[in-house]
Design an enzyme around this catalytic site. Structure first.
Site, PDB file in Angstrom:
ATOM      1  CG  PHE A  27      46.430  39.571  54.012  1.00 17.41           C
ATOM      2  CD1 PHE A  27      46.412  38.150  53.316  1.00 17.41           C
ATOM      3  CD2 PHE A  27      45.364  40.317  54.024  1.00 17.41           C
ATOM      4  CE1 PHE A  27      45.244  38.016  52.417  1.00 17.41           C
ATOM      5  CE2 PHE A  27      44.085  39.981  53.093  1.00 17.41           C
ATOM      6  CZ  PHE A  27      44.301  38.638  52.367  1.00 17.41           C
ATOM      7  CG  ASP A  80      42.365  39.007  58.454  1.00 24.41           C
ATOM      8  OD1 ASP A  80      41.808  38.450  59.517  1.00 24.41           O
ATOM      9  OD2 ASP A  80      43.242  38.500  57.933  1.00 24.41           O
ATOM     10  CG  ASN A 129      38.670  45.938  49.799  1.00 18.98           C
ATOM     11  OD1 ASN A 129      38.682  46.768  50.786  1.00 18.98           O
ATOM     12  ND2 ASN A 129      37.784  45.041  49.636  1.00 18.98           N
ATOM     13  CG  PHE A 329      36.620  35.928  48.498  1.00 18.49           C
ATOM     14  CD1 PHE A 329      36.833  35.940  49.986  1.00 18.49           C
ATOM     15  CD2 PHE A 329      35.435  36.454  47.932  1.00 18.49           C
ATOM     16  CE1 PHE A 329      35.426  35.786  50.624  1.00 18.49           C
ATOM     17  CE2 PHE A 329      34.301  36.245  48.613  1.00 18.49           C
ATOM     18  CZ  PHE A 329      34.252  36.189  49.917  1.00 18.49           C
TER      19      PHE A 329
END
Length: 349
Positions: A27, A80, A129, A329
């Site tokens: 990720f 994150d 992003n 998201f």
């Protein structure tokens, strides 16, 4: 209220399973501010690469290194902890002398570059992003492949991810308790998280109901339409429906759904009646948002991942790359690809 796991799928429920984030390197997030540092000013923009530490922890460590108060270090968004992420921090350090940030050391964190900047970097002040995700143990390659092809054309629902609602839905539960008791909430962070969860849940519900229609991207009288990539919107009228539909089909315009709150929602006539009916039973959350003076806003109903590409490493492992605008998201994309038992709630927005 529709449970997050039961929200309507745009492409139908995935036929296969898979793993998201088997390890942090699966990720990868690279923040895109949409601008370059000014090269002068009382602030310093610092681009960092981190793995295993959250944004606030790094910001506090940077403040300590620079011998400034923690409030003097800001960032555009939380990234994150359990991922490989690149993002910018901003430190207010007046004066001509530039600190040597190459000496800043923190386990799991590396300074990539830094430069002077005129303005403070504020929360939400980013363009988007870029994501690189690896899905492992994919049980149905053909299904995922077809879904990726379909997403290129039709996009995905622009749902707020489970992380908006907290682990186990704790933020939404907090909002409901607050709405039911009317007890003042002094903690600013709790207030922010709970109000955000409340309006996000209502938005998701409206989108989920709209997706049940045969043609989800069909413009109806009174829809609030948004120019792609812009925040402003206008209301569709019956006389313009044919032309507006063409522009929606070309992805020049986006149909929006309301983020409920105080003031007018923006839609009119048929579209307004639909939105009101979709959340008619959620009176407590709506009353809370109005009481706390959270202004209503609009958000695109669908999300089109930009620069979407993918590469199968083998029959059960696929690497997926795409770019999303700020506030959207990656997990809403993954949700349309595979069923996963992983808990999304710990993934920062």
């Amino acid at each position: 209220m529709i449970e997050f796991d039961n929200l309507t799928y745009l492409h139908g429920k995935p036929q296969g399973t898979g793993l998201l984030k088997a390890n942090p390197e699966d990720f990868v997030v690279v923040e895109d501010l949409g601008f370059e540092p000014d090269g002068e000013g009382e602030h310093i923009l610092v681009r960092i690469l981190k793995n295993g530490c959250n944004t606030r922890f790094v910001a506090d460590a940077l403040a300590k290194f620079l011998k400034i108060h923690a409030r003097e270090v800001s960032f555009a968004g939380q990234k994150d902890k359990h991922a490989v992420t690149e993002q910018w921090l901003c430190a207010r350090v007046p004066g001509k002398e530039m600190p040597d940030l190459s000496a800043f050391q923190l386990e799991g964190c590396q300074v990539l570059e830094y430069a002077r900047h005129k303005r403070k970097l504020r929360l939400g002040a980013l363009k988007g992003n870029a994501f690189t995700l690896v899905l492992r143990e994919v049980s149905n390659r053909d299904d995922v492949e077809q879904r990726l092809i379909d997403i290129c054309v039709k996009g995905v629902p622009n749902y707020f991810g489970a992380q908006r609602f907290g682990i186990g839905g704790s933020n939404l539960q907090g909002a409901l308790r607050w709405a039911q008791t009317n007890t003042p909430v002094r903690d600013r962070n709790k207030r922010s998280f709970w109000l955000s969860a409340a309006r996000s849940a209502l938005f998701n519900q409206i989108v989920a109901e709209r997706l049940k229609k045969a043609d989800v991207n069909q413009v109806v009288d009174g829809d609030a339409l948004q120019l792609a990539g812009r925040g402003s919107w206008f209301v569709a009228t019956t006389e313009e429906l044919a032309e507006l539909q063409r522009r929606v089909n070309d992805k020049v315009l986006m149909i929006t759904a309301v983020l409920p709150g105080s003031g007018e929602w923006g839609t009119q006539r048929e579209a307004l009646a639909f939105e009101q009916a979709a959340v008619a039973e959620e009176t407590e959350l709506q009353t809370l948002l109005v009481r706390e003076k959270v202004e209503a806003a609009r958000r695109a109903m669908l999300l089109y991942p930009q620069q979407l590409s993918w590469n199968w490493w083998d029959d059960v492992t696929v690497e997926i790359r795409f770019w999303l605008p700020a506030g959207s998201f990656a997990t809403s994309v993954v949700r349309e690809l595979i069923n996963t038992t992983g808990d999304y709630a710990h993934i920062a927005e």
